[in-house]
Design an enzyme around this catalytic site. Sequence first.
Site, short mmCIF file in Angstrom:
data_model
loop_
_atom_site.label_atom_id
_atom_site.label_comp_id
_atom_site.label_asym_id
_atom_site.label_seq_id
_atom_site.Cartn_x
_atom_site.Cartn_y
_atom_site.Cartn_z
N HIS A 41 21.95 -77.44 -34.69
CA HIS A 41 23.22 -77.59 -35.41
C HIS A 41 23.99 -76.27 -35.50
CE1 HIS A 41 25.98 -80.01 -37.50
NE2 HIS A 41 25.13 -80.76 -38.18
N ALA A 42 23.33 -75.15 -35.33
CA ALA A 42 24.03 -73.86 -35.34
C ALA A 42 24.94 -73.72 -34.13
CB ALA A 42 23.02 -72.71 -35.35
#
Length: 556
Positions: A146-147
Amino acid sequence: MLQLSGQDASFVYLETPHTPMHIGSVGIYDPSTAPGGFVRFKDILNFIQSRLGGARSFRQRLVRVPFDLDHPYWIEDPEFDIEFHVRHIALPKPGDWRQLCIQVARLHSRPLDLNKPLWEFTIVEGLDNVQGLPPGCFALVSKVHHAAIDGMSGVEMSAAVHDLNADMTPPTKTDDWRPENMPRVADLLTRSYFNSLMQPMRVMETIGRSLPGMAKLAATVSKGEVSLSNTRLAPKTRFNGKVSAHRVWDAVPFPLTDIRAIKDAVDGATVNDVILAIVGGGLRKYLAGKDELPPESLTAMAPISVRGEGEKAALGNLVSAMVVGLGTHIEDPLERLNYVHAEAQNSKAMTGAVGARTLTDYSQLIPSGLAGLAARLYTRVGAANAHAPVFNCVVTNVPGSRVPLYFCGARMVGMFGTGPVFDSMGLINTIYSYTDTIAISFTCDRNMMPDPGAYARALAAAFEELKAAAAAGPAPKSKAPPAKKPAPAKVASAKAATVKATAAKTATAKPVPAKAAPSSPSAKPVTKARGTPAAAKPGRKTATPKVPPVKIKETA
Protein backbone atom coordinates in the site's frame (compact mmCIF):
# COMPACT_ATOMS: atom_id res chain seq x y z
CA MET A 1 15.69 9.18 -5.12
CA LEU A 2 12.12 10.06 -4.33
CA GLN A 3 10.95 10.38 -0.72
CA LEU A 4 7.67 8.83 0.38
CA SER A 5 4.91 11.12 1.59
CA GLY A 6 3.75 10.87 5.18
CA GLN A 7 0.64 8.96 4.09
CA ASP A 8 2.66 6.44 2.06
CA ALA A 9 5.19 6.01 4.86
CA SER A 10 2.42 5.36 7.39
CA PHE A 11 1.69 2.03 5.66
CA VAL A 12 5.32 1.05 6.18
CA TYR A 13 5.21 2.00 9.85
CA LEU A 14 1.89 0.18 10.42
CA GLU A 15 3.24 -3.11 9.05
CA THR A 16 3.88 -5.86 11.59
CA PRO A 17 4.36 -9.64 11.11
CA HIS A 18 0.59 -10.05 11.74
CA THR A 19 -0.56 -7.05 9.68
CA PRO A 20 1.09 -6.95 6.23
CA MET A 21 -0.03 -3.76 4.50
CA HIS A 22 -0.41 -4.82 0.88
CA ILE A 23 -3.39 -4.70 -1.44
CA GLY A 24 -4.00 -6.78 -4.52
CA SER A 25 -6.33 -8.43 -6.99
CA VAL A 26 -7.38 -11.84 -8.27
CA GLY A 27 -7.80 -11.90 -12.04
CA ILE A 28 -9.13 -15.05 -13.74
CA TYR A 29 -8.25 -15.67 -17.41
CA ASP A 30 -9.38 -17.97 -20.20
CA PRO A 31 -6.28 -19.06 -22.20
CA SER A 32 -8.32 -20.29 -25.16
CA THR A 33 -8.11 -16.79 -26.71
CA ALA A 34 -4.28 -16.76 -26.61
CA PRO A 35 -2.20 -17.71 -29.67
CA GLY A 36 -2.26 -21.51 -29.89
CA GLY A 37 -5.06 -21.73 -27.30
CA PHE A 38 -2.75 -22.00 -24.27
CA VAL A 39 -0.30 -19.91 -22.23
CA ARG A 40 3.03 -21.16 -20.86
CA PHE A 41 4.64 -19.73 -17.74
CA LYS A 42 7.69 -18.82 -19.83
CA ASP A 43 5.42 -16.73 -22.08
CA ILE A 44 4.04 -14.93 -19.02
CA LEU A 45 7.53 -14.08 -17.77
CA ASN A 46 8.53 -12.62 -21.13
CA PHE A 47 5.25 -10.73 -21.41
CA ILE A 48 5.59 -9.07 -17.99
CA GLN A 49 9.27 -8.32 -18.66
CA SER A 50 8.26 -6.36 -21.76
CA ARG A 51 5.71 -4.29 -19.77
CA LEU A 52 7.83 -3.25 -16.78
CA GLY A 53 8.28 0.25 -18.18
CA GLY A 54 4.55 0.90 -17.86
CA ALA A 55 4.65 1.49 -14.09
CA ARG A 56 7.41 2.84 -11.86
CA SER A 57 6.47 0.57 -8.95
CA PHE A 58 7.75 -2.53 -10.73
CA ARG A 59 11.46 -1.79 -10.21
CA GLN A 60 11.57 0.58 -7.26
CA ARG A 61 12.54 -0.54 -3.75
CA LEU A 62 12.50 1.11 -0.33
CA VAL A 63 15.48 2.56 1.46
CA ARG A 64 14.75 3.36 5.11
CA VAL A 65 16.52 6.08 7.04
CA PRO A 66 18.43 4.77 10.10
CA PHE A 67 16.24 4.65 13.23
CA ASP A 68 13.33 5.90 11.05
CA LEU A 69 14.44 9.48 11.67
CA ASP A 70 12.75 10.47 8.40
CA HIS A 71 10.40 8.95 5.86
CA PRO A 72 11.91 6.29 3.52
CA TYR A 73 12.98 6.82 -0.09
CA TRP A 74 12.32 5.04 -3.38
CA ILE A 75 15.30 4.07 -5.52
CA GLU A 76 15.58 2.09 -8.76
CA ASP A 77 16.59 -1.37 -7.52
CA PRO A 78 20.09 -2.32 -8.75
CA GLU A 79 19.39 -6.01 -7.98
CA PHE A 80 16.00 -6.38 -9.65
CA ASP A 81 15.12 -9.99 -10.62
CA ILE A 82 11.78 -10.61 -12.29
CA GLU A 83 11.76 -14.33 -11.41
CA PHE A 84 11.67 -13.40 -7.72
CA HIS A 85 8.44 -11.44 -8.27
CA VAL A 86 6.56 -13.72 -10.70
CA ARG A 87 5.78 -17.18 -9.31
CA HIS A 88 3.89 -20.28 -10.42
CA ILE A 89 1.72 -22.80 -8.51
CA ALA A 90 -1.27 -25.07 -9.29
CA LEU A 91 -4.37 -26.15 -7.41
CA PRO A 92 -4.77 -29.85 -6.62
CA LYS A 93 -7.70 -31.74 -8.09
CA PRO A 94 -10.57 -30.98 -8.48
CA GLY A 95 -9.56 -27.27 -8.64
CA ASP A 96 -12.78 -25.68 -7.39
CA TRP A 97 -13.67 -22.20 -6.11
CA ARG A 98 -13.20 -23.10 -2.44
CA GLN A 99 -9.63 -24.27 -3.09
CA LEU A 100 -8.87 -21.04 -4.92
CA CYS A 101 -10.21 -18.96 -2.01
CA ILE A 102 -8.01 -20.85 0.45
CA GLN A 103 -4.93 -20.40 -1.73
CA VAL A 104 -5.59 -16.68 -2.20
CA ALA A 105 -5.94 -16.26 1.59
CA ARG A 106 -2.63 -18.06 2.18
CA LEU A 107 -0.79 -15.95 -0.39
CA HIS A 108 -2.29 -12.75 0.97
CA SER A 109 -1.32 -13.50 4.58
CA ARG A 110 2.42 -13.57 3.79
CA PRO A 111 4.23 -10.21 4.06
CA LEU A 112 6.23 -8.84 1.16
CA ASP A 113 10.01 -8.60 1.37
CA LEU A 114 10.66 -4.92 2.20
CA ASN A 115 14.18 -5.21 0.76
CA LYS A 116 12.83 -5.89 -2.74
CA PRO A 117 10.42 -4.02 -5.03
CA LEU A 118 7.11 -4.28 -3.19
CA TRP A 119 5.04 -6.51 -5.47
CA GLU A 120 4.46 -10.18 -6.32
CA PHE A 121 2.51 -11.95 -9.07
CA THR A 122 1.51 -15.60 -8.55
CA ILE A 123 0.11 -17.62 -11.45
CA VAL A 124 -2.38 -20.22 -10.13
CA GLU A 125 -3.24 -22.98 -12.60
CA GLY A 126 -5.72 -25.83 -12.29
CA LEU A 127 -9.05 -23.96 -12.13
CA ASP A 128 -10.86 -26.84 -13.82
CA ASN A 129 -13.96 -27.14 -11.63
CA VAL A 130 -15.12 -23.58 -10.96
CA GLN A 131 -18.81 -23.06 -11.75
CA GLY A 132 -19.34 -20.59 -14.60
CA LEU A 133 -15.74 -20.77 -15.87
CA PRO A 134 -14.42 -22.82 -18.80
CA PRO A 135 -11.96 -25.59 -17.84
CA GLY A 136 -8.28 -24.69 -18.06
CA CYS A 137 -8.53 -21.17 -16.66
CA PHE A 138 -5.73 -19.73 -14.55
CA ALA A 139 -5.63 -16.94 -11.98
CA LEU A 140 -3.19 -14.09 -11.48
CA VAL A 141 -2.97 -13.23 -7.77
CA SER A 142 -1.21 -9.88 -7.34
CA LYS A 143 0.17 -8.29 -4.18
CA VAL A 144 1.43 -4.68 -4.09
CA HIS A 145 2.37 -2.81 -0.95
CA HIS A 146 0.00 0.00 0.00
CA ALA A 147 2.99 2.34 0.36
CA ALA A 148 3.50 2.12 -3.41
CA ILE A 149 -0.06 2.42 -4.72
CA ASP A 150 -3.66 3.13 -3.78
CA GLY A 151 -6.71 1.84 -5.61
CA MET A 152 -6.53 4.39 -8.41
CA SER A 153 -2.79 4.13 -9.14
CA GLY A 154 -3.18 0.35 -8.85
CA VAL A 155 -5.46 0.51 -11.87
CA GLU A 156 -2.63 2.21 -13.77
CA MET A 157 -0.25 -0.58 -12.75
CA SER A 158 -2.79 -3.17 -13.90
CA ALA A 159 -3.13 -1.37 -17.22
CA ALA A 160 0.59 -1.86 -17.85
CA VAL A 161 0.17 -5.66 -18.10
CA HIS A 162 -3.18 -5.78 -19.90
CA ASP A 163 -4.19 -5.24 -23.51
CA LEU A 164 -7.49 -4.47 -25.20
CA ASN A 165 -7.13 -7.45 -27.57
CA ALA A 166 -5.38 -10.81 -27.74
CA ASP A 167 -2.68 -9.71 -30.20
CA MET A 168 -0.04 -8.93 -27.48
CA THR A 169 1.21 -5.91 -29.41
CA PRO A 170 4.55 -4.78 -27.89
CA PRO A 171 4.49 -1.34 -26.21
CA THR A 172 5.66 1.53 -28.39
CA LYS A 173 7.26 3.46 -25.52
CA THR A 174 10.99 2.89 -25.11
CA ASP A 175 12.03 1.48 -21.75
CA ASP A 176 14.91 3.73 -20.65
CA TRP A 177 15.10 2.43 -17.07
CA ARG A 178 18.43 2.73 -15.25
CA PRO A 179 19.28 1.27 -11.82
CA GLU A 180 20.54 3.47 -9.00
CA ASN A 181 23.26 2.91 -6.41
CA MET A 182 22.28 2.41 -2.78
CA PRO A 183 22.54 5.74 -0.93
CA ARG A 184 25.09 6.15 1.85
CA VAL A 185 23.97 6.37 5.47
CA ALA A 186 25.58 9.79 5.86
CA ASP A 187 23.55 11.15 2.93
CA LEU A 188 20.29 9.86 4.41
CA LEU A 189 21.03 11.39 7.82
CA THR A 190 21.94 14.73 6.25
CA ARG A 191 18.66 14.80 4.32
CA SER A 192 16.69 13.98 7.46
CA TYR A 193 18.38 16.86 9.34
CA PHE A 194 17.39 19.46 6.76
CA ASN A 195 13.86 18.01 6.50
CA SER A 196 13.42 18.34 10.25
CA LEU A 197 14.32 22.02 10.03
CA MET A 198 11.48 22.54 7.56
CA GLN A 199 8.88 20.65 9.63
CA PRO A 200 7.59 23.63 11.71
CA MET A 201 6.93 25.54 8.50
CA ARG A 202 4.98 22.58 7.09
CA VAL A 203 2.88 22.42 10.25
CA MET A 204 1.92 26.08 10.04
CA GLU A 205 1.19 25.81 6.32
CA THR A 206 -1.09 22.80 6.81
CA ILE A 207 -2.98 24.44 9.67
CA GLY A 208 -3.39 27.61 7.61
CA ARG A 209 -4.90 25.65 4.71
CA SER A 210 -7.30 23.80 6.99
CA LEU A 211 -8.72 26.85 8.82
CA PRO A 212 -11.03 27.96 5.96
CA GLY A 213 -12.36 24.42 5.71
CA MET A 214 -13.08 24.28 9.43
CA ALA A 215 -14.91 27.59 9.23
CA LYS A 216 -16.93 26.31 6.25
CA LEU A 217 -17.83 23.14 8.19
CA ALA A 218 -19.02 25.20 11.18
CA ALA A 219 -21.15 27.35 8.86
CA THR A 220 -22.79 24.35 7.17
CA VAL A 221 -23.52 22.75 10.56
CA SER A 222 -25.13 25.94 11.87
CA LYS A 223 -27.30 26.16 8.74
CA GLY A 224 -28.44 22.56 9.20
CA GLU A 225 -26.89 21.41 5.91
CA VAL A 226 -24.60 18.95 7.73
CA SER A 227 -25.47 16.89 10.81
CA LEU A 228 -22.96 15.86 13.47
CA SER A 229 -25.42 13.58 15.26
CA ASN A 230 -23.80 10.39 13.94
CA THR A 231 -20.16 11.37 14.60
CA ARG A 232 -19.62 8.89 17.41
CA LEU A 233 -17.63 5.72 17.98
CA ALA A 234 -18.88 2.52 16.35
CA PRO A 235 -20.32 -0.41 18.34
CA LYS A 236 -17.93 -3.19 19.28
CA THR A 237 -18.12 -6.35 17.11
CA ARG A 238 -16.09 -9.51 16.57
CA PHE A 239 -14.23 -7.71 13.76
CA ASN A 240 -12.81 -5.02 16.05
CA GLY A 241 -9.99 -6.51 18.08
CA LYS A 242 -6.43 -7.74 17.72
CA VAL A 243 -5.92 -9.70 14.48
CA SER A 244 -3.91 -12.87 13.94
CA ALA A 245 -1.53 -13.71 11.10
CA HIS A 246 -4.15 -15.80 9.24
CA ARG A 247 -6.68 -14.70 6.63
CA VAL A 248 -9.80 -15.84 4.79
CA TRP A 249 -10.99 -14.57 1.40
CA ASP A 250 -14.06 -14.93 -0.79
CA ALA A 251 -15.98 -12.96 -3.42
CA VAL A 252 -19.58 -12.59 -4.58
CA PRO A 253 -20.28 -11.13 -8.08
CA PHE A 254 -23.49 -9.28 -9.02
CA PRO A 255 -24.86 -8.12 -12.40
CA LEU A 256 -24.24 -4.39 -12.76
CA THR A 257 -27.63 -3.91 -14.43
CA ASP A 258 -29.38 -5.22 -11.30
CA ILE A 259 -27.37 -2.89 -9.06
CA ARG A 260 -28.36 0.08 -11.21
CA ALA A 261 -32.01 -0.98 -11.15
CA ILE A 262 -31.90 -1.10 -7.36
CA LYS A 263 -30.42 2.40 -7.08
CA ASP A 264 -33.29 3.78 -9.17
CA ALA A 265 -35.72 2.70 -6.45
CA VAL A 266 -34.42 5.49 -4.16
CA ASP A 267 -34.29 9.02 -5.48
CA GLY A 268 -30.69 10.22 -5.76
CA ALA A 269 -29.08 6.94 -4.69
CA THR A 270 -25.83 5.80 -6.32
CA VAL A 271 -24.24 2.45 -7.12
CA ASN A 272 -21.95 2.94 -4.11
CA ASP A 273 -25.00 3.42 -1.87
CA VAL A 274 -26.45 0.12 -3.07
CA ILE A 275 -23.18 -1.70 -2.40
CA LEU A 276 -23.01 -0.23 1.10
CA ALA A 277 -26.61 -1.32 1.73
CA ILE A 278 -25.77 -4.87 0.57
CA VAL A 279 -22.75 -4.96 2.88
CA GLY A 280 -24.95 -3.68 5.71
CA GLY A 281 -27.54 -6.37 5.01
CA GLY A 282 -24.86 -9.06 4.82
CA LEU A 283 -23.30 -8.02 8.12
CA ARG A 284 -26.74 -7.88 9.73
CA LYS A 285 -27.52 -11.45 8.67
CA TYR A 286 -24.09 -12.80 9.57
CA LEU A 287 -23.99 -11.26 13.06
CA ALA A 288 -27.65 -12.02 13.77
CA GLY A 289 -26.95 -15.67 13.00
CA LYS A 290 -24.40 -15.62 15.82
CA ASP A 291 -26.62 -13.58 18.20
CA GLU A 292 -24.07 -10.74 18.04
CA LEU A 293 -25.97 -8.01 16.18
CA PRO A 294 -25.58 -4.65 18.00
CA PRO A 295 -28.69 -2.47 18.36
CA GLU A 296 -26.79 0.47 16.83
CA SER A 297 -25.80 0.72 13.17
CA LEU A 298 -22.38 -0.56 12.17
CA THR A 299 -20.20 1.90 10.26
CA ALA A 300 -17.74 1.58 7.40
CA MET A 301 -14.76 3.66 6.40
CA ALA A 302 -14.87 4.43 2.67
CA PRO A 303 -11.66 5.75 1.08
CA ILE A 304 -12.00 8.70 -1.32
CA SER A 305 -9.51 9.36 -4.10
CA VAL A 306 -8.30 12.97 -4.28
CA ARG A 307 -6.21 12.52 -7.43
CA GLY A 308 -6.37 15.22 -10.05
CA GLU A 309 -6.39 14.59 -13.77
CA GLY A 310 -2.60 14.92 -13.95
CA GLU A 311 -1.97 12.61 -10.99
CA LYS A 312 -3.60 9.36 -12.12
CA ALA A 313 -0.24 7.70 -12.81
CA ALA A 314 1.50 9.20 -9.80
CA LEU A 315 3.23 6.89 -7.35
CA GLY A 316 1.82 6.39 -3.86
CA ASN A 317 -1.45 7.28 -2.14
CA LEU A 318 -3.66 10.31 -2.66
CA VAL A 319 -6.73 9.36 -0.65
CA SER A 320 -8.96 10.73 2.06
CA ALA A 321 -11.81 8.92 3.81
CA MET A 322 -15.36 9.23 5.08
CA VAL A 323 -17.31 7.15 7.62
CA VAL A 324 -20.79 5.94 6.61
CA GLY A 325 -23.48 4.13 8.59
CA LEU A 326 -24.45 0.76 7.08
CA GLY A 327 -27.99 0.57 8.49
CA THR A 328 -27.48 -2.84 10.10
CA HIS A 329 -30.17 -1.95 12.65
CA ILE A 330 -32.81 -1.71 9.87
CA GLU A 331 -34.50 -4.88 8.61
CA ASP A 332 -36.35 -3.46 5.61
CA PRO A 333 -33.98 -3.42 2.56
CA LEU A 334 -35.26 -0.23 0.90
CA GLU A 335 -35.43 1.59 4.20
CA ARG A 336 -31.80 0.57 4.79
CA LEU A 337 -30.83 1.90 1.35
CA ASN A 338 -32.57 5.19 2.17
CA TYR A 339 -30.63 5.38 5.43
CA VAL A 340 -27.28 4.62 3.76
CA HIS A 341 -27.92 7.21 1.06
CA ALA A 342 -28.67 9.91 3.63
CA GLU A 343 -25.59 8.93 5.67
CA ALA A 344 -23.35 9.02 2.58
CA GLN A 345 -24.69 12.42 1.53
CA ASN A 346 -24.07 13.85 4.98
CA SER A 347 -20.55 12.39 5.18
CA LYS A 348 -19.68 13.69 1.70
CA ALA A 349 -20.90 17.15 2.73
CA MET A 350 -18.69 17.06 5.82
CA THR A 351 -15.65 15.96 3.82
CA GLY A 352 -16.38 18.53 1.12
CA ALA A 353 -16.69 21.32 3.67
CA VAL A 354 -13.29 20.64 5.23
CA GLY A 355 -11.67 19.60 1.95
CA ALA A 356 -10.66 16.01 1.27
CA ARG A 357 -7.21 17.05 0.03
CA THR A 358 -6.62 19.08 3.18
CA LEU A 359 -7.29 16.03 5.34
CA THR A 360 -4.51 14.11 3.57
CA ASP A 361 -2.05 16.93 4.27
CA TYR A 362 -2.12 16.15 7.98
CA SER A 363 -0.51 12.78 7.26
CA GLN A 364 2.64 14.68 6.31
CA LEU A 365 3.01 15.70 9.94
CA ILE A 366 3.35 12.14 11.27
CA PRO A 367 6.60 11.79 13.27
CA SER A 368 8.33 8.94 11.44
CA GLY A 369 10.11 7.21 14.32
CA LEU A 370 7.25 7.57 16.80
CA ALA A 371 4.69 6.29 14.27
CA GLY A 372 6.44 2.95 13.86
CA LEU A 373 7.02 2.58 17.59
CA ALA A 374 3.37 3.40 18.37
CA ALA A 375 2.10 0.84 15.83
CA ARG A 376 4.28 -1.94 17.25
CA LEU A 377 3.37 -1.06 20.83
CA TYR A 378 -0.37 -0.91 19.97
CA THR A 379 -0.18 -4.44 18.59
CA ARG A 380 2.02 -5.88 21.32
CA VAL A 381 -0.18 -4.79 24.24
CA GLY A 382 -3.44 -5.74 22.44
CA ALA A 383 -4.87 -2.24 22.81
CA ALA A 384 -7.43 -2.92 20.06
CA ASN A 385 -9.33 -5.20 22.45
CA ALA A 386 -9.73 -2.46 25.06
CA HIS A 387 -11.50 0.39 23.23
CA ALA A 388 -14.47 1.05 20.99
CA PRO A 389 -13.58 1.19 17.28
CA VAL A 390 -13.77 4.32 15.15
CA PHE A 391 -15.42 2.22 12.41
CA ASN A 392 -16.28 -1.46 12.07
CA CYS A 393 -14.97 -2.34 8.61
CA VAL A 394 -13.68 -0.87 5.34
CA VAL A 395 -15.60 -0.71 2.06
CA THR A 396 -13.36 0.44 -0.78
CA ASN A 397 -14.40 0.78 -4.42
CA VAL A 398 -11.85 0.18 -7.19
CA PRO A 399 -13.06 1.19 -10.67
CA GLY A 400 -12.42 -1.41 -13.32
CA SER A 401 -12.55 -1.65 -17.08
CA ARG A 402 -15.85 -1.52 -18.97
CA VAL A 403 -14.33 -3.43 -21.90
CA PRO A 404 -12.71 -6.90 -21.88
CA LEU A 405 -9.00 -7.04 -21.01
CA TYR A 406 -6.34 -9.55 -22.06
CA PHE A 407 -3.25 -10.78 -20.21
CA CYS A 408 -0.65 -12.54 -22.38
CA GLY A 409 -3.41 -13.13 -24.94
CA ALA A 410 -5.80 -14.73 -22.41
CA ARG A 411 -9.11 -12.99 -21.88
CA MET A 412 -10.00 -11.85 -18.37
CA VAL A 413 -13.27 -13.44 -17.28
CA GLY A 414 -13.34 -12.22 -13.68
CA MET A 415 -11.66 -9.65 -11.44
CA PHE A 416 -11.76 -9.44 -7.64
CA GLY A 417 -9.87 -7.53 -4.97
CA THR A 418 -7.93 -8.14 -1.77
CA GLY A 419 -7.05 -5.72 1.01
CA PRO A 420 -5.18 -5.41 4.31
CA VAL A 421 -6.66 -5.86 7.77
CA PHE A 422 -5.13 -4.59 10.99
CA ASP A 423 -5.81 -4.37 14.71
CA SER A 424 -9.28 -3.00 15.49
CA MET A 425 -10.33 -3.50 11.83
CA GLY A 426 -10.40 -7.16 10.84
CA LEU A 427 -12.72 -6.99 7.79
CA ILE A 428 -12.26 -5.17 4.48
CA ASN A 429 -14.75 -5.35 1.59
CA THR A 430 -13.16 -4.57 -1.78
CA ILE A 431 -15.55 -3.62 -4.59
CA TYR A 432 -14.25 -4.28 -8.10
CA SER A 433 -16.22 -3.63 -11.28
CA TYR A 434 -15.37 -5.26 -14.59
CA THR A 435 -17.43 -5.09 -17.83
CA ASP A 436 -21.05 -5.87 -16.80
CA THR A 437 -20.25 -7.28 -13.33
CA ILE A 438 -19.52 -5.75 -9.94
CA ALA A 439 -18.14 -7.98 -7.19
CA ILE A 440 -17.87 -7.67 -3.42
CA SER A 441 -14.65 -9.38 -2.32
CA PHE A 442 -13.75 -9.55 1.35
CA THR A 443 -10.60 -10.27 3.32
CA CYS A 444 -10.92 -11.04 7.02
CA ASP A 445 -8.97 -12.40 9.95
CA ARG A 446 -9.56 -16.15 10.14
CA ASN A 447 -10.17 -16.15 13.88
CA MET A 448 -12.82 -13.44 13.50
CA MET A 449 -14.54 -15.15 10.56
CA PRO A 450 -13.91 -18.91 10.57
CA ASP A 451 -16.81 -19.42 8.12
CA PRO A 452 -16.31 -17.04 5.16
CA GLY A 453 -18.85 -18.99 3.12
CA ALA A 454 -21.58 -17.95 5.58
CA TYR A 455 -20.77 -14.26 5.07
CA ALA A 456 -20.68 -14.76 1.28
CA ARG A 457 -24.14 -16.34 1.42
CA ALA A 458 -25.37 -13.48 3.64
CA LEU A 459 -24.19 -10.92 1.05
CA ALA A 460 -25.94 -12.84 -1.74
CA ALA A 461 -29.17 -13.04 0.31
CA ALA A 462 -29.03 -9.30 1.12
CA PHE A 463 -28.70 -8.55 -2.60
CA GLU A 464 -31.68 -10.75 -3.49
CA GLU A 465 -33.86 -9.10 -0.83
CA LEU A 466 -32.90 -5.63 -2.02
CA LYS A 467 -33.52 -6.61 -5.64
CA ALA A 468 -36.99 -7.98 -4.81
CA ALA A 469 -37.90 -4.89 -2.77
CA ALA A 470 -36.77 -2.58 -5.57
CA ALA A 471 -38.76 -4.57 -8.16
CA ALA A 472 -41.89 -4.17 -6.02
CA GLY A 473 -41.49 -0.41 -6.34
CA PRO A 474 -41.43 2.32 -3.72
CA ALA A 475 -44.14 2.22 -1.07
CA PRO A 476 -47.15 4.46 -1.85
CA LYS A 477 -47.46 7.47 0.42
CA SER A 478 -50.44 7.40 2.78
CA LYS A 479 -52.89 10.25 2.37
CA ALA A 480 -55.46 11.25 4.97
CA PRO A 481 -58.76 12.79 3.77
CA PRO A 482 -58.86 16.57 4.12
CA ALA A 483 -60.90 17.82 7.06
CA LYS A 484 -64.00 19.90 6.40
CA LYS A 485 -63.79 23.47 7.59
CA PRO A 486 -66.65 24.41 9.96
CA ALA A 487 -68.73 27.40 9.01
CA PRO A 488 -67.72 30.56 10.89
CA ALA A 489 -69.98 31.50 13.76
CA LYS A 490 -72.03 34.64 13.35
CA VAL A 491 -71.62 37.16 16.16
CA ALA A 492 -75.07 38.61 16.68
CA SER A 493 -76.97 38.89 19.89
CA ALA A 494 -80.28 38.37 18.10
CA LYS A 495 -79.22 34.91 16.89
CA ALA A 496 -77.45 33.64 20.03
CA ALA A 497 -80.04 30.92 20.54
CA THR A 498 -79.47 29.62 17.01
CA VAL A 499 -75.70 29.43 17.58
CA LYS A 500 -76.16 27.44 20.82
CA ALA A 501 -78.48 25.00 19.06
CA THR A 502 -75.97 24.46 16.23
CA ALA A 503 -73.17 23.78 18.73
CA ALA A 504 -75.26 21.23 20.59
CA LYS A 505 -76.12 19.45 17.33
CA THR A 506 -72.45 19.32 16.29
CA ALA A 507 -71.40 17.82 19.64
CA THR A 508 -73.68 14.82 19.13
CA ALA A 509 -72.55 14.16 15.55
CA LYS A 510 -70.42 11.05 14.90
CA PRO A 511 -66.82 11.62 13.62
CA VAL A 512 -66.06 10.58 10.04
CA PRO A 513 -63.68 7.56 10.12
CA ALA A 514 -60.35 8.09 8.32
CA LYS A 515 -59.49 5.79 5.41
CA ALA A 516 -56.83 3.15 6.16
CA ALA A 517 -53.43 3.75 4.61
CA PRO A 518 -52.45 1.18 1.96
CA SER A 519 -50.10 -1.46 3.34
CA SER A 520 -46.58 -2.01 1.93
CA PRO A 521 -43.61 -4.14 3.02
CA SER A 522 -41.35 -1.08 3.19
CA ALA A 523 -43.83 1.46 4.58
CA LYS A 524 -44.05 2.14 8.30
CA PRO A 525 -47.56 1.88 9.84
CA VAL A 526 -49.05 5.22 10.73
CA THR A 527 -49.65 5.42 14.48
CA LYS A 528 -53.31 6.05 15.33
CA ALA A 529 -53.90 9.19 17.37
CA ARG A 530 -55.30 8.74 20.84
CA GLY A 531 -58.93 9.78 20.91
CA THR A 532 -60.90 11.63 18.24
CA PRO A 533 -62.22 15.08 19.05
CA ALA A 534 -65.99 15.12 19.26
CA ALA A 535 -66.32 18.35 17.36
CA ALA A 536 -64.24 21.08 15.86
CA LYS A 537 -64.48 24.35 17.68
CA PRO A 538 -65.89 27.22 15.66
CA GLY A 539 -63.21 29.38 14.07
CA ARG A 540 -60.39 26.82 14.40
CA LYS A 541 -59.09 24.49 11.63
CA THR A 542 -59.10 20.79 12.36
CA ALA A 543 -55.50 19.45 12.30
CA THR A 544 -54.94 16.34 10.19
CA PRO A 545 -51.87 14.24 11.10
CA LYS A 546 -49.59 13.68 8.14
CA VAL A 547 -46.41 11.63 7.65
CA PRO A 548 -43.71 14.04 6.44
CA PRO A 549 -41.82 12.75 3.40
CA VAL A 550 -38.08 12.12 3.83
CA LYS A 551 -36.16 14.77 1.91
CA ILE A 552 -32.61 13.88 0.84
CA LYS A 553 -30.42 16.61 -0.54
CA GLU A 554 -28.98 15.60 -3.88
CA THR A 555 -25.35 16.43 -4.55
CA ALA A 556 -23.27 16.07 -7.65
